[in-house]
Design a protein around this motif. Structure first.
Motif, PDB file in Angstrom:
ATOM      1  N   GLY A 214       0.602  -1.287   0.097  1.00  0.00           N
ATOM      2  CA  GLY A 214      -0.012  -0.046   0.420  1.00  0.00           C
ATOM      3  C   GLY A 214       0.914   1.390   0.092  1.00  0.00           C
ATOM      4  N   TYR A 215       2.066   1.127   0.905  1.00  0.00           N
ATOM      5  CA  TYR A 215       2.993   2.018   1.117  1.00  0.00           C
ATOM      6  C   TYR A 215       3.246   2.818  -0.888  1.00  0.00           C
ATOM      7  CZ  TYR A 215       7.295   5.365   2.178  1.00  0.00           C
ATOM      8  OH  TYR A 215       7.548   6.152   2.401  1.00  0.00           O
ATOM      9  N   LEU A 216       4.550   1.721  -1.378  1.00  0.00           N
ATOM     10  CA  LEU A 216       4.938   1.720  -2.462  1.00  0.00           C
ATOM     11  C   LEU A 216       3.422   1.910  -3.355  1.00  0.00           C
ATOM     12  CD1 LEU A 216       7.138  -1.422  -1.810  1.00  0.00           C
ATOM     13  CD2 LEU A 216       7.652   1.358  -2.417  1.00  0.00           C
ATOM     14  N   LEU A 217       3.081   1.786  -3.631  1.00  0.00           N
ATOM     15  CA  LEU A 217       1.916   1.934  -4.956  1.00  0.00           C
ATOM     16  C   LEU A 217       1.529   3.636  -4.446  1.00  0.00           C
ATOM     17  CD1 LEU A 217      -1.081  -1.141  -4.479  1.00  0.00           C
ATOM     18  CD2 LEU A 217       0.437   0.192  -6.726  1.00  0.00           C
ATOM     19  N   LYS A 218       1.965   4.445  -3.779  1.00  0.00           N
ATOM     20  CA  LYS A 218       2.062   5.931  -3.585  1.00  0.00           C
ATOM     21  C   LYS A 218       2.766   6.523  -3.821  1.00  0.00           C
ATOM     22  CE  LYS A 218      -1.179   5.764   0.852  1.00  0.00           C
ATOM     23  NZ  LYS A 218      -1.789   4.397   0.916  1.00  0.00           N
TER      24      LYS A 218
END
Length: 260
Positions: A214-218
């Motif tokens: 979720g963090y990396l997809l930002k």
């Protein structure tokens, strides 16, 4: 070196360093899926990896895969990472240095099998640490702004990075742990970026991998995050999940992010 093809540069980097490499585009993104899994120091394997990417740069994975950590010092936009680093660490040993097209430097250190955490700007302005799960563009690579050059004046012509100084290693770990704070799940959401290269223990695999995805997809395109998810599962978990389970987690989080 500028007359050499991308494949010839990749072969040269392998011959000199012995490191595993993979092709990177001009945006410093991998040209292939699962780049860390496919990175190789086999000449035939390198030829196969680079075959369809004639303008690729050569990327060197950092961390245990090659036994190195690279301190990336940026000099641009009014920031001078080289100066900041020299003020931070005294008596830096003679080691491998690659000069970047923008006037910065990649400083190589030997760290063996240790999972040195990566960070961006945590040690000071313009100082990034490329540890486990990261990579650095190799000397000889040609970008749109110039060439990455091995600085022989620093280390001579023998490619052997010095061991990372204990003081530098301590500062890196302190900077990584400073971003962590306990919560019901063990960490706050804001601390995720400081533990991206930390081990994932059994019992936390699904939740931790979902948080990191979720963090990396930002920040990154879905395909790259998909590759990183499988890389983290394969290299950081004590008991890796199945490929099918990692895909299920990834697409579940991707769907959630797209609906926001």
């Amino acid at each position: 070196m500028s007359d050499m093809s991308s494949l010839e540069i990749a072969h040269m980097v392998k011959d000199i360093t012995g490191y595993r490499v993979f092709p990177s585009n001009q945006q410093k993104q991998p040209c292939v899926k699962d780049p860390y899994g496919k990175a190789t120091n086999d000449l035939e394997g390198i030829t196969e990896l680079f075959r369809n990417f004639p303008k690729a740069m050569t990327a060197i994975p950092t961390g245990p895969i090659n036994g190195i950590t690279v301190v990336d010092l940026d000099v641009k936009g009014g920031v001078n990472g080289i100066e900041a680093f020299s003020n931070l660490i005294k008596n830096v040993p003679h080691t491998m240095v690659v000069r970047t097209p923008s006037g910065g430097a990649h400083v190589y250190f030997r760290t063996g099998s240790e999972n040195i955490p990566s960070s961006v700007g945590k040690l000071g302005p313009g100082i990034d640490v490329r540890g486990a799960g990261a990579n650095a563009i190799a000397f000889g690579s040609i970008s749109a702004t110039g060439e990455y050059r091995w600085d022989h004046s620093v280390s001579g012509f023998t490619w052997r990075p010095a061991p990372m100084p204990p003081d530098l290693k301590r500062l890196i770990y302190e900077a990584a742990s400073a971003g962590r704070s306990p919560s019901k799940s063990g960490y706050n959401q804001s601390s995720i970026r400081y533990r991206l290269s930390d081990p994932i223990i059994t019992g936390q695999r699904n939740n931790e991998l979902a948080s990191r995805i979720g963090y990396l997809l930002k920040m990154y395109p879905p395909q790259r995050v998909h590759d990183l998810a499988h890389h983290m599962n394969a290299t950081l978990t004590t008991d890796p999940l199945s490929v099918k389970e990692v895909d299920r987690i990834f697409y579940s989080i991707l769907k959630r992010e797209l609906q926001k």
